[in-house]
Design a protein around this motif. Structure first.
Motif, PDB file in Angstrom:
ATOM      1  N   VAL A   1       0.838  -1.208   0.000  1.00 51.59           N
ATOM      2  CA  VAL A   1       0.000   0.000   0.000  1.00 51.59           C
ATOM      3  C   VAL A   1       0.869   1.252   0.000  1.00 51.59           C
ATOM      4  CG1 VAL A   1      -1.661   1.335   1.344  1.00 51.59           C
ATOM      5  CG2 VAL A   1      -2.001  -1.121   1.029  1.00 51.59           C
ATOM      6  N   ASN A   2       2.015   1.209   0.690  1.00 52.10           N
ATOM      7  CA  ASN A   2       2.945   2.340   0.647  1.00 52.10           C
ATOM      8  C   ASN A   2       3.282   2.690  -0.803  1.00 52.10           C
ATOM      9  OD1 ASN A   2       4.889   4.252   1.609  1.00 52.10           O
ATOM     10  ND2 ASN A   2       6.505   2.743   1.246  1.00 52.10           N
ATOM     11  N   LEU A   3       3.557   1.654  -1.611  1.00 55.80           N
ATOM     12  CA  LEU A   3       3.924   1.905  -3.005  1.00 55.80           C
ATOM     13  C   LEU A   3       2.699   2.273  -3.845  1.00 55.80           C
ATOM     14  CD1 LEU A   3       6.596  -0.867  -3.531  1.00 55.80           C
ATOM     15  CD2 LEU A   3       6.850   1.483  -2.710  1.00 55.80           C
ATOM     16  N   ALA A   4       1.585   1.576  -3.641  1.00 56.01           N
ATOM     17  CA  ALA A   4       0.365   1.911  -4.383  1.00 56.01           C
ATOM     18  C   ALA A   4       0.005   3.378  -4.161  1.00 56.01           C
ATOM     19  CB  ALA A   4      -0.783   0.999  -3.942  1.00 56.01           C
ATOM     20  N   LEU A   5       0.104   3.825  -2.911  1.00 54.40           N
ATOM     21  CA  LEU A   5      -0.192   5.219  -2.583  1.00 54.40           C
ATOM     22  C   LEU A   5       0.821   6.166  -3.215  1.00 54.40           C
ATOM     23  CD1 LEU A   5      -1.240   5.482   1.162  1.00 54.40           C
ATOM     24  CD2 LEU A   5      -2.378   6.522  -0.809  1.00 54.40           C
ATOM     25  N   ALA A   6       2.084   5.778  -3.157  1.00 54.61           N
ATOM     26  CA  ALA A   6       3.127   6.642  -3.716  1.00 54.61           C
ATOM     27  C   ALA A   6       2.883   6.869  -5.208  1.00 54.61           C
ATOM     28  CB  ALA A   6       4.498   6.024  -3.487  1.00 54.61           C
TER      29      ALA A   6
ATOM     30  N   VAL B   1     -16.342 -13.103 -12.902  1.00 54.97           N
ATOM     31  CA  VAL B   1     -15.396 -12.086 -13.355  1.00 54.97           C
ATOM     32  C   VAL B   1     -14.296 -11.982 -12.296  1.00 54.97           C
ATOM     33  CG1 VAL B   1     -16.720 -10.197 -12.280  1.00 54.97           C
ATOM     34  CG2 VAL B   1     -15.176  -9.679 -14.170  1.00 54.97           C
ATOM     35  N   VAL B   2     -13.074 -11.686 -12.753  1.00 56.33           N
ATOM     36  CA  VAL B   2     -11.957 -11.591 -11.809  1.00 56.33           C
ATOM     37  C   VAL B   2     -11.306 -10.216 -11.915  1.00 56.33           C
ATOM     38  CG1 VAL B   2      -9.628 -12.437 -11.270  1.00 56.33           C
ATOM     39  CG2 VAL B   2     -11.470 -14.058 -11.704  1.00 56.33           C
ATOM     40  N   GLY B   3     -11.085  -9.616 -10.763  1.00 51.88           N
ATOM     41  CA  GLY B   3     -10.291  -8.403 -10.686  1.00 51.88           C
ATOM     42  C   GLY B   3      -8.876  -8.750 -10.250  1.00 51.88           C
ATOM     43  N   VAL B   4      -7.905  -8.098 -10.850  1.00 49.44           N
ATOM     44  CA  VAL B   4      -6.494  -8.360 -10.528  1.00 49.44           C
ATOM     45  C   VAL B   4      -5.846  -7.059 -10.095  1.00 49.44           C
ATOM     46  CG1 VAL B   4      -4.254  -9.052 -11.472  1.00 49.44           C
ATOM     47  CG2 VAL B   4      -6.343 -10.248 -12.199  1.00 49.44           C
ATOM     48  N   TYR B   5      -5.124  -7.090  -8.967  1.00 43.62           N
ATOM     49  CA  TYR B   5      -4.283  -5.951  -8.609  1.00 43.62           C
ATOM     50  C   TYR B   5      -2.838  -6.417  -8.555  1.00 43.62           C
ATOM     51  CZ  TYR B   5      -2.273  -1.798  -6.684  1.00 43.62           C
ATOM     52  OH  TYR B   5      -1.507  -0.672  -6.547  1.00 43.62           O
ATOM     53  N   ALA B   6      -1.974  -5.686  -9.209  1.00 43.39           N
ATOM     54  CA  ALA B   6      -0.544  -5.996  -9.129  1.00 43.39           C
ATOM     55  C   ALA B   6       0.257  -4.734  -9.410  1.00 43.39           C
ATOM     56  CB  ALA B   6      -0.163  -7.081 -10.137  1.00 43.39           C
ATOM     57  N   LEU B   7       1.181  -4.404  -8.523  1.00 42.54           N
ATOM     58  CA  LEU B   7       2.112  -3.322  -8.815  1.00 42.54           C
ATOM     59  C   LEU B   7       2.898  -3.681 -10.069  1.00 42.54           C
ATOM     60  CD1 LEU B   7       3.410  -2.605  -5.202  1.00 42.54           C
ATOM     61  CD2 LEU B   7       2.105  -1.016  -6.621  1.00 42.54           C
ATOM     62  N   ASP B   8       3.249  -2.654 -10.837  1.00 42.62           N
ATOM     63  CA  ASP B   8       3.945  -2.893 -12.092  1.00 42.62           C
ATOM     64  C   ASP B   8       5.380  -3.337 -11.824  1.00 42.62           C
ATOM     65  OD1 ASP B   8       3.658  -2.623 -15.025  1.00 42.62           O
ATOM     66  OD2 ASP B   8       5.424  -1.344 -14.754  1.00 42.62           O
ATOM     67  N   GLU B   9       5.693  -4.588 -12.211  1.00 39.82           N
ATOM     68  CA  GLU B   9       7.037  -5.132 -12.022  1.00 39.82           C
ATOM     69  C   GLU B   9       7.453  -5.837 -13.303  1.00 39.82           C
ATOM     70  OE1 GLU B   9       8.602  -6.916  -8.160  1.00 39.82           O
ATOM     71  OE2 GLU B   9       6.457  -7.281  -8.046  1.00 39.82           O
ATOM     72  N   PRO B  10       8.064  -5.088 -14.201  1.00 36.61           N
ATOM     73  CA  PRO B  10       8.376  -5.664 -15.523  1.00 36.61           C
ATOM     74  C   PRO B  10       9.131  -6.986 -15.433  1.00 36.61           C
ATOM     75  CG  PRO B  10       8.880  -3.315 -15.454  1.00 36.61           C
ATOM     76  CD  PRO B  10       8.533  -3.714 -14.061  1.00 36.61           C
ATOM     77  N   GLY B  11      10.020  -7.127 -14.462  1.00 36.23           N
ATOM     78  CA  GLY B  11      10.793  -8.365 -14.386  1.00 36.23           C
ATOM     79  C   GLY B  11       9.965  -9.543 -13.915  1.00 36.23           C
ATOM     80  N   ALA B  12       8.937  -9.267 -13.099  1.00 37.64           N
ATOM     81  CA  ALA B  12       8.219 -10.354 -12.445  1.00 37.64           C
ATOM     82  C   ALA B  12       6.937 -10.744 -13.162  1.00 37.64           C
ATOM     83  CB  ALA B  12       7.893  -9.954 -11.002  1.00 37.64           C
ATOM     84  N   LEU B  13       6.290  -9.792 -13.864  1.00 31.65           N
ATOM     85  CA  LEU B  13       4.983 -10.093 -14.438  1.00 31.65           C
ATOM     86  C   LEU B  13       4.776  -9.312 -15.724  1.00 31.65           C
ATOM     87  CD1 LEU B  13       2.076 -11.307 -14.182  1.00 31.65           C
ATOM     88  CD2 LEU B  13       1.460  -9.227 -12.927  1.00 31.65           C
ATOM     89  N   ASP B  14       4.378 -10.011 -16.787  1.00 28.22           N
ATOM     90  CA  ASP B  14       3.928  -9.358 -18.013  1.00 28.22           C
ATOM     91  C   ASP B  14       2.408  -9.495 -18.058  1.00 28.22           C
ATOM     92  OD1 ASP B  14       3.167  -8.533 -20.462  1.00 28.22           O
ATOM     93  OD2 ASP B  14       4.435  -9.913 -21.597  1.00 28.22           O
ATOM     94  N   PRO B  15       1.690  -8.449 -17.628  1.00 30.22           N
ATOM     95  CA  PRO B  15       0.227  -8.587 -17.511  1.00 30.22           C
ATOM     96  C   PRO B  15      -0.423  -8.906 -18.844  1.00 30.22           C
ATOM     97  CG  PRO B  15       0.980  -6.479 -16.590  1.00 30.22           C
ATOM     98  CD  PRO B  15       2.147  -7.099 -17.290  1.00 30.22           C
TER      99      PRO B  15
ATOM    100  N   THR C   1      -4.474 -10.919  -6.208  1.00 28.23           N
ATOM    101  CA  THR C   1      -3.630  -9.762  -5.925  1.00 28.23           C
ATOM    102  C   THR C   1      -2.173 -10.163  -5.748  1.00 28.23           C
ATOM    103  OG1 THR C   1      -3.372  -7.821  -4.493  1.00 28.23           O
ATOM    104  CG2 THR C   1      -4.069  -9.862  -3.413  1.00 28.23           C
ATOM    105  N   GLY C   2      -1.302  -9.346  -6.288  1.00 24.91           N
ATOM    106  CA  GLY C   2       0.131  -9.585  -6.148  1.00 24.91           C
ATOM    107  C   GLY C   2       0.667  -9.058  -4.836  1.00 24.91           C
ATOM    108  N   GLN C   3      -0.084  -8.142  -4.185  1.00 24.94           N
ATOM    109  CA  GLN C   3       0.334  -7.577  -2.903  1.00 24.94           C
ATOM    110  C   GLN C   3      -0.861  -7.630  -1.957  1.00 24.94           C
ATOM    111  OE1 GLN C   3       0.955  -5.802  -5.876  1.00 24.94           O
ATOM    112  NE2 GLN C   3       3.061  -6.548  -5.960  1.00 24.94           N
TER     113      GLN C   3
END
Lengths: 707, 707
Positions: free
Chosen positions: A174-179, B384-398, B315-317
């Motif tokens: 959440v720290n990063l999502a908020l940032a 239906v599925v909702g997905v949340y993931a911080l953008d991490e190019p190395g870890a996930l190609d959405p 969710t990834g986080q």
């Protein structure tokens, strides 16, 4: 050392964590998919000394790797990107390198089960022994863009813009999502911290750090659960005295579901936490998006504390202005009418056909736009003005119009992204927040008003309990206790047999009155549900019918029977009766108190019956209650109730506030009281009367108690 | 011509407006600060023929200006940027040029007062005579980025991206504010229309145009007020049958304020309009920001109609996932538990320590992320599925992970703006919506679920009234009418003197019962407030006391006395009495109906007493009610009520639905009934019983009536 000095020391000691001159990354890795690689990349712009540590040695991103932290010295911060089992050893090495702070990123500690919890205990012990402050474990770390110090394994955060907002999030994610949401809104960070498992550094320490950091102008808080309520609230009070804090408490849906199923959830921690945060000066919001909009505004606009804040609204387009007005109204923020003088001046500035009260519709913006906003700001009833205007470079230069009013004006605009970014850039520099749309403007204005209003009510200082009640009290004992604190109850007699009961009735109904006959037993808290309450008894026959019904109540048959302590009454003893004078009519409320396991004594004021079942939430405030807090609490009742409900006159605020303060005094004074229920308190023409009362005690809640 | 053909014709005729081959700008100006200049700039990329008209001639932005529209021919659309008084003449010229559609930008018409209203009438008359369809007046115009047709004096809108979303906004300013918010969210427009005063082209025509336009995949609606309710709803039903519509109704705060002050506001137009929009298949939201998030999702994800929609969350986080879960819960969207089979499969894909129910926490995304989302989607309870993931190019190609699941999956992400724009670009192209954060994801998922759910309940077709009641009915007459529609009432007698009253009592309490004695008079609607209701009368003495009290009620003293029509009872006539059997106990609800001036008959289901005063909003639905609509209406009661309140068993949904349908039938059948109040309806063990009833009639509401 004084408490203040200790605090200053504690906060200063976090400089080694958040503003280190040298960092060691333990677990630095050459493999691009490892967190130990991402961490090194994230720290690529760190201006101080950076040591990379890995027993394998070699190079990472062109930097030499040393095999052990023991080869380094003068390391302020050790960032540990190693598995849980390797953390204690790494901390021992860090101690040898003179390290004063560490971030532990790995998960797999207490949150993963008993084995992880044991490792976590070892980590805490080693860090404490070594005098190392610890962030985490189980966190992505922190971000300090101002000092280019990004101790975080999410490399993209190294590009977050610097700014003046501080974040303290329970979750590293959440720290990063908020940032990132803040960056999208054009807002940079001073410092963003994800606490993770928070075995050492927790909300209070980071709040104090941000409170004393002059480069931080506003703080955002993300709270899942609170370990030490009083410490959080004390730090929050110190912080909000200096700068605004906006807080999101997670858990509203779980709690509301629970509250729907049982009134016990009235004490649920979501509601208590929200109330506690607000009482300590925080602006509480309902979503991350609202948190961002509130921070956009509050980082540059803070009004002096005031019980009422007047919001003005000036709009270049009527439709969006109506949307903002509507959204403000739905938040309980009304736009005060402007004075005749203000309206006269506006009439000279604007074409005749626009709406010139509040909101003020300018029509398509013209050169008079700035003077219009200034005129509204000059109205004696207006403290802050929100402006909405679509971006029209030919018609309005917002920077020229609004910059002179910085500190009391907020802008929201619509237009192409690059044009808006340019406006935001210019206006940010002079202290005029720019919001992204009508809804965000309403959120921001409401937050600016709330920040000034929450600081206008002062709380009584916390007090330690000095007495005990010993055991759960029956209704008569409870009422006697409350009378000792100044509350009114109906005249009554306790009867242990029928002869006493008839004598009591004769005394009470003498002259044509009526009585209420109740079972008197601490083990029957829900008397009405089992036929234990008989209203309107006026003669001996009626009394006997009531006593027959009471005698027929099965022992221990109450389905909601509460556990009583060992000192409770013998359920084999004969029934006792309470004979009371029938009270004068009036609407009824519920007053109560609980001892929250995190925040301590809490006073509740709510509506009875179906309104409570429907989730009509009670007003909660931490006890003890100052006089102004008790008044504020009463005024927080729904307007329909406050201004007179069920045909009754308006609520006597002062009289009800006295009841609330007395209940707050009881729950704070008696350390073993876990719950008070005054249900109902009837608001008669002669003042509030407690018709029923329950005082639940549990010695285990006392310090040293067996809880 | 059939209705369908007429509609197709009407919609097609708007092509000349919104997709013209040639445009004339009347009032084109060389002065950069004039709207007539901005309009020419906005149309700079228009690919068809563009005529600029101004009596002064000359050039504007390098294009020749002709002095009169009469010199042009084959002009599809005339855009009039001239003062109000010049509009009728310009329309005459346009007619001569063969023009079929016109946009009138100027304000100063009906919204400005009587003089403007007279000009507006002339404009309408001329346009109708000339067969020219008219948008406005008092609007900034429309935007059609797909066809590069920007008939709007806000030049920046010419750069809005093309897309598939249609907008119909009552306000030209909100049309643009929304268009820019959509662009910020990465969403382009097919067509955005600001209706302004809507003297000709209004919601229904534009909705039908968008319904039949295959390039439009979702529609957003901004509603301030509605002129023709049935026409709007019919067009909305036609549109939502083909594509999703998301609507924002302005006015919630005014209405809630009004509702707090008086229960009459239960019928307020905000609540009725919201209910009407939902019943016609629209997803109703509370802010422009929610409208945008809902459109981001619904323009590419639409589920088949279903009463229940299961939402999955991956969710990834964990922290942001918890925020989304909480926000969904607060909207009443629960995440169904996954089957054992699904959880078994997830356990094979994920590390052991993550939460694998619903939501599913993957921990830092890995190559199994796509299979995890697919596994959740394959669960039989998940739509239906909702997905949340911080953008991490190395870890996930959405794009790789989610594209194969397009149509049933939504993504929200956090990261640097350019990275997110790139993700959005890739995923948009394949039909996976990308939201900006946790709150928007929750809004979007709730909207996708609501869109499927609102279409799962089918309404009865509207019916025309066939009968009248003639005048306001007294309680006995009202109950007799309701009995004729199958409702139960207590056994009762009407008495016109004391002898009849005593005979009635003897009949009703025979065998030990009790009676209720009431005043019977259509001019005393609030009987309880004036001592006109006496409950529990069991003998002659009690009856006489009740009758004495009733006889003492002053004539016309009821402070809330309602106007009765001329055929009302003579207030000098002797009092009449209603003697009723006391009904069995049970919780009580209020059932009612009103005739809304815009939308017609509406049925209300609400809670009585203080719950209603506190703003506990009643459930409203347009009548007549189909059986499934009546059931849905009952199920919309707060869960605490539906599942049994005040210790009662759960509400008998079918029995209460029958009551609602009967009330709906009465208000639709009898054209002069303006209000029904069944207050209360008691839910006894033997079924619902109407304890009191009022039927208010006003012949002026009939077609041709004197209203």
């Amino acid at each position: 050392m004084t408490a203040t000095a200790a605090r200053a020391h504690g906060a200063a000691s976090l400089d080694a964590m958040f503003r280190p001159a040298s960092i060691a990354v333990v677990g630095a890795s050459a493999a691009p998919d490892k967190a130990g690689h991402a961490m090194v990349r994230a720290l690529r712009d760190f201006p101080g000394t950076l040591h990379l540590v890995n027993p394998r040695g070699g190079e990472v991103l062109g930097r030499a790797v040393i095999p052990s932290l023991r080869e380094a010295s003068d390391v302020d911060l050790a960032v540990l990107v190693v598995p849980p089992d390797a953390v204690p050893g790494a901390l021992e090495d860090a101690r040898a390198a003179g390290t004063r702070a560490a971030v532990v990123c790995a998960g797999g500690f207490a949150e993963s089960g008993p084995a992880g919890a044991r490792v976590q205990e070892r980590v805490v012990a080693v860090a404490r022994e070594a005098g190392i402050r610890l962030l985490g474990p189980n966190t992505s770390g922190f971000v300090n863009p101002v000092d280019r110090t990004t101790a975080n394994f999410m490399p993209a955060v190294a590009d977050l813009p610097p700014g003046t907002v501080g974040l303290v999030a329970q979750s590293g994610g959440v720290n990063l999502a908020l940032a990132f949401l803040l960056a999208r809104a054009g807002v940079g960070l001073r410092l963003g911290v994800g606490l993770g498992n928070a075995v050492d550094v927790d909300f209070p320490e980071v709040l104090d750090h941000l409170a004393l950091d002059d480069a931080t102008t506003a703080v955002g808080l993300h709270v899942e659960g609170v370990a030490d309520g009083p410490a959080l609230l004390a730090a929050l009070r110190r912080t909000t005295a200096r700068k605004p804090v906006v807080a999101l408490k997670v858990g509203r849906s779980d709690v509301s579901e629970f509250a729907r199923s049982h009134t016990g959830a009235l004490t649920g921690s979501y509601a208590v936490t929200r109330a506690a945060l607000q009482q300590s000066g925080a602006v509480v919001v309902d979503s991350l998006e609202e948190l961002v909009a509130a921070l956009v505004a509050l980082r540059s606009v803070r009004l002096p504390a005031a019980a009422r804040i007047g919001v003005g609204l000036v709009t270049g387009q009527a439709g969006p202005g109506l949307v903002v007005t509507d959204a403000l109204g739905a938040r309980g923020v009304a736009l005060p009418p402007l004075t005749d003088a203000t309206q006269l001046r506006l009439a000279q500035l604007l074409p005749p056909l626009t709406f010139q009260r509040n909101p003020v519709d300018t029509g398509r913006p013209s050169p008079t736009f700035g003077p219009v906003v200034r005129t509204v700001l000059d109205d004696p009833g207006v403290d802050v003005v929100g402006v909405y205007a679509l971006d029209e470079p030919g018609a309005l230069d917002p920077a020229a119009a609004l910059a002179p009013l910085a500190g009391r004006v907020l802008l929201a605009s619509g237009g192409p992204a690059d044009a808006l970014a340019e406006r935001r850039h210019c206006l940010d520099a002079v202290g005029v927040p720019v919001l992204a749309g009508p809804g965000d403007l309403a959120t921001a204005l409401a937050a600016v008003a709330a920040d000034a209003q929450v600081r206008a009510v002062h709380d009584a200082p916390p007090v330690a309990p000095t007495r005990t009640v010993g055991r759960t009290l029956d209704e008569h004992e409870a009422k006697t206790l409350l009378e000792g604190h100044g509350l009114r109850t109906p005249r009554r007699h306790v009867a242990t047999d029928r002869a006493q009961a008839h004598a009591a009735l004769a005394d009470l109904v003498h002259g044509g009155g009526r009585a209420v006959v109740k079972v008197l037993a601490a083990d029957v808290p829900h008397k009405s549900d089992v036929g234990g309450v008989h209203v309107g008894v006026r003669d001996d026959a009626g009394l006997d019918r009531a006593l027959d019904a009471i005698d027929a109540i099965p022992r221990g048959a109450d389905p909601d029977d509460r556990a009583t302590d060992g000192a409770g009454p013998d359920v084999r003893a004969p029934r006792r009766y309470l004979i009371e004078e029938l009270a004068a009519p009036g609407p009824e409320l519920i007053v109560g108190a609980v001892r929250d396991p995190v925040f301590g004594p809490v006073v509740l004021l709510g509506l009875g019956g179906v309104a409570a079942e429907l989730g009509g939430e009670p007003v909660l405030r931490l006890a003890p209650l100052s006089a102004e807090r008790a008044h504020e609490m009463v005024r927080a009742l729904p307007p329909a109730v406050l201004h007179g409900f069920r045909g009754a006159p308006p609520v006597d605020v002062a009289a009800l506030a006295d009841v609330l303060r007395a209940v707050g005094d009881v729950v704070t004074t008696y350390g073993d009281v876990t719950e008070l229920d005054l249900n109902p308190v009837r608001l008669t023409a002669d003042g509030p009367v407690v018709l029923d009362a329950l005082v639940v005690a549990d010695p285990a809640t006392l310090p040293g108690g067996d809880s």
